[in-house]
Design an enzyme around this catalytic site. Structure first.
Site, PDB file in Angstrom:
ATOM      1  N   GLY A  11       0.835  -1.206   0.000  1.00 55.50           N
ATOM      2  CA  GLY A  11       0.000   0.000   0.000  1.00 55.50           C
ATOM      3  C   GLY A  11       0.866   1.252   0.000  1.00 55.50           C
ATOM      4  N   ALA A  22      15.484  10.510  -1.187  1.00 54.31           N
ATOM      5  CA  ALA A  22      16.662  10.394  -0.319  1.00 54.31           C
ATOM      6  C   ALA A  22      17.563   9.251  -0.787  1.00 54.31           C
ATOM      7  CB  ALA A  22      16.219  10.171   1.125  1.00 54.31           C
ATOM      8  N   ARG A  25      19.333  10.459  -4.012  1.00 57.62           N
ATOM      9  CA  ARG A  25      20.359  11.488  -3.771  1.00 57.62           C
ATOM     10  C   ARG A  25      21.523  10.935  -2.946  1.00 57.62           C
ATOM     11  NH1 ARG A  25      17.019  17.061  -4.349  1.00 57.62           N
ATOM     12  NH2 ARG A  25      16.680  16.701  -6.564  1.00 57.62           N
ATOM     13  N   ASP A 128       0.319   2.007   8.415  1.00 55.20           N
ATOM     14  CA  ASP A 128      -0.196   1.233   9.555  1.00 55.20           C
ATOM     15  C   ASP A 128       0.648   1.310  10.826  1.00 55.20           C
ATOM     16  OD1 ASP A 128      -2.205   0.412   7.824  1.00 55.20           O
ATOM     17  OD2 ASP A 128      -1.150  -1.421   7.249  1.00 55.20           O
ATOM     18  N   ARG A 163     -25.884  13.012  17.563  1.00 57.11           N
ATOM     19  CA  ARG A 163     -25.781  11.652  17.037  1.00 57.11           C
ATOM     20  C   ARG A 163     -24.568  10.899  17.590  1.00 57.11           C
ATOM     21  NH1 ARG A 163     -27.472  13.003  10.778  1.00 57.11           N
ATOM     22  NH2 ARG A 163     -29.645  12.400  11.037  1.00 57.11           N
ATOM     23  N   GLU A 188     -15.249   8.870  22.527  1.00 56.28           N
ATOM     24  CA  GLU A 188     -15.678   8.252  23.791  1.00 56.28           C
ATOM     25  C   GLU A 188     -15.009   6.894  23.977  1.00 56.28           C
ATOM     26  OE1 GLU A 188     -17.736  10.394  22.291  1.00 56.28           O
ATOM     27  OE2 GLU A 188     -17.636  11.504  24.176  1.00 56.28           O
ATOM     28  N   HIS A 253      -9.462   5.119   2.087  1.00 60.25           N
ATOM     29  CA  HIS A 253      -8.194   5.371   1.389  1.00 60.25           C
ATOM     30  C   HIS A 253      -7.746   6.828   1.388  1.00 60.25           C
ATOM     31  CE1 HIS A 253      -8.791   1.244   0.094  1.00 60.25           C
ATOM     32  NE2 HIS A 253      -7.527   1.238  -0.270  1.00 60.25           N
TER      33      HIS A 253
HETATM   34  O1  F6P Z   1      -1.311  -1.350   4.590  1.00 58.70           O
HETATM   35  C1  F6P Z   1      -1.957  -0.165   4.254  1.00 58.70           C
HETATM   36  C2  F6P Z   1      -3.443  -0.385   4.100  1.00 58.70           C
HETATM   37  O2  F6P Z   1      -4.022   0.866   3.749  1.00 58.70           O
HETATM   38  C3  F6P Z   1      -4.146  -0.990   5.310  1.00 58.70           C
HETATM   39  O3  F6P Z   1      -4.399  -0.043   6.326  1.00 58.70           O
HETATM   40  C4  F6P Z   1      -5.373  -1.556   4.671  1.00 58.70           C
HETATM   41  O4  F6P Z   1      -5.833  -2.663   5.421  1.00 58.70           O
HETATM   42  C5  F6P Z   1      -4.895  -1.995   3.316  1.00 58.70           C
HETATM   43  O5  F6P Z   1      -3.693  -1.287   3.054  1.00 58.70           O
HETATM   44  C6  F6P Z   1      -5.865  -1.749   2.185  1.00 58.70           C
HETATM   45  O6  F6P Z   1      -5.311  -2.269   1.025  1.00 58.70           O
HETATM   46  P1  F6P Z   1      -5.885  -2.010  -0.443  1.00 58.70           P
HETATM   47  O7  F6P Z   1      -5.455  -0.634  -0.857  1.00 58.70           O
HETATM   48  O8  F6P Z   1      -5.247  -3.064  -1.267  1.00 58.70           O
HETATM   49  O9  F6P Z   1      -7.368  -2.096  -0.345  1.00 58.70           O
END
Ligand code: F6P
Length: 323
Positions: A11, A22, A25, A128, A163, A188, A253
């Site tokens: 990801g 970095a 370079r 993550d 809500r 909460e 995302h």
């Molecule tokens: O590892 C990064 C991440 O965004 C996770 O938080 C999530 O579970 C996963 O990738 C989602 O992956 P994809 O973009 O393949 O749906």
């Protein structure tokens, strides 16, 4: 070592470009030739290599995503795929690799080195923050800030309409994104995979807050929560507390994009340089990371198999702060 390759895999994460910059370079600085490998292992198999120099990474430090693109390659998981990748690298004369990614990326690199002897040094690129061997991963700080911005907006509407919002944030199997979102977003409750918080406990806490005349609530649910996904949790709460007007938001995302924060740019730059210098010093199968403000190289085996522990005092903070 004269020629190295750099790639991003898994990801994407804000700060990956700062890290690529970095690496490029640092390579130029130390007199190495550097190639960008497009689309991670998938591009390695196909020989998608681009010669890079200092100018190729101009104007990238602030950009989200990854200029090298990213992919999750099924083919690299096969011996045949790895053989093809090795043939392509040998043909191009690439002798060492810098991999910017997470556990899947480092698992692939370890097997590849064992089979074909190409050394890889990693930099932790994932929102993550779930990698052992670094206090923070590249992209984490930006992702938390992005999620917090969304939560602040949700709070406005939650407050206006009295809500209860259930907000899902990313993090795969870990609650590293969820916890600072809960503390910084004034939630909460936070539900993360690392601690056993039952839906019954959530109901009890919300009920007690409601009876203390609180009128709006935010519950942060990490995507890897074992009690169920955010919709399931919200449904069970609504069944038990029909008086609550509930809504669900998945931040999704959005957390992966955007310009990296200063902290992510700094970390990415530091670890990109460290990865190149590690390779030059003969290291392999290690990830560069920062632990207690010090640069460390941790074996991939540990980053893959050891679990970074969540500080339990943060859970207590959420409880105290939501009183
Ligand atoms: O590892 C990064 C991440 O965004 C996770 O938080 C999530 O579970 C996963 O990738 C989602 O992956 P994809 O973009 O393949 O749906």
């Amino acid at each position: 070592m004269k020629r190295i390759g750099v790639f991003t895999s898994g990801g994407d994460a804000p700060g990956m470009n700062a890290c690529v910059r970095a690496v490029v370079r640092a390579a130029v600085y130390h007199g190495l030739e550097v190639y960008g490998i497009m689309r991670g292992y998938s591009g390695m198999i196909k020989g998608e290599f681009v010669r890079m120099d200092s100018a190729s990474v101009a104007n990238t430090v602030q950009r989200g995503g990854t200029i090298l693109k990213s992919a999750r390659s099924q083919k690299f998981m096969t011996k045949e795929g790895r053989q093809q990748a090795f043939d392509q690298l040998s043909h191009a004369g690439i002798e060492g690799l810098v991999a910017i990614g997470g556990n899947g990326t480092f698992t692939g690199a370890t097997i590849f080195e064992q089979e074909f002897g190409i050394p890889t040094v990693g930099a932790p690129g994932t929102i993550d923050n779930d990698l052992y061997g670094t206090d923070y991963t590249i992209g984490y700080d930006t992702a938390v800030n992005t999620a917090l911005e969304a939560i602040d907006k949700i709070r406005d509407t939650a407050d206006s309409h009295d809500r209860c919002f259930f907000v899902e944030v990313m993090g795969r199997d870990s609650g590293y994104i969820a916890i600072p979102c809960a503390i910084g977003g004034g939630a909460e409750i936070v539900m993360v995979p690392e601690t056993a918080m039952s839906v019954e406990a959530v109901i009890e806490t919300l009920q007690s807050s409601y009876s203390r005349h609180k009128t709006s609530f935010i519950v942060i649910v990490a995507e890897g929560e074992e009690e169920g996904n955010v919709h399931q949790v919200a449904r069970r709460v609504k069944e038990a507390l029909p008086q609550l007007d509930t809504r669900v938001t998945i931040v999704g995302h959005i957390q992966r994009g955007g310009s990296p924060t200063a902290a992510d740019r700094l970390l990415a730059s530091q670890l990109g340089i460290a990865a190149v210098e590690g390779l030059m010093n003969g290291m392999k199968n290690v990830m560069a990371g920062i632990v207690d403000r010090k640069l460390m190289y941790t074996p991939f085996d540990d980053t893959i198999h050891k679990r970074k522990v969540i500080n339990q005092s943060f859970m207590r903070m959420v409880e105290i702060l939501s009183v």
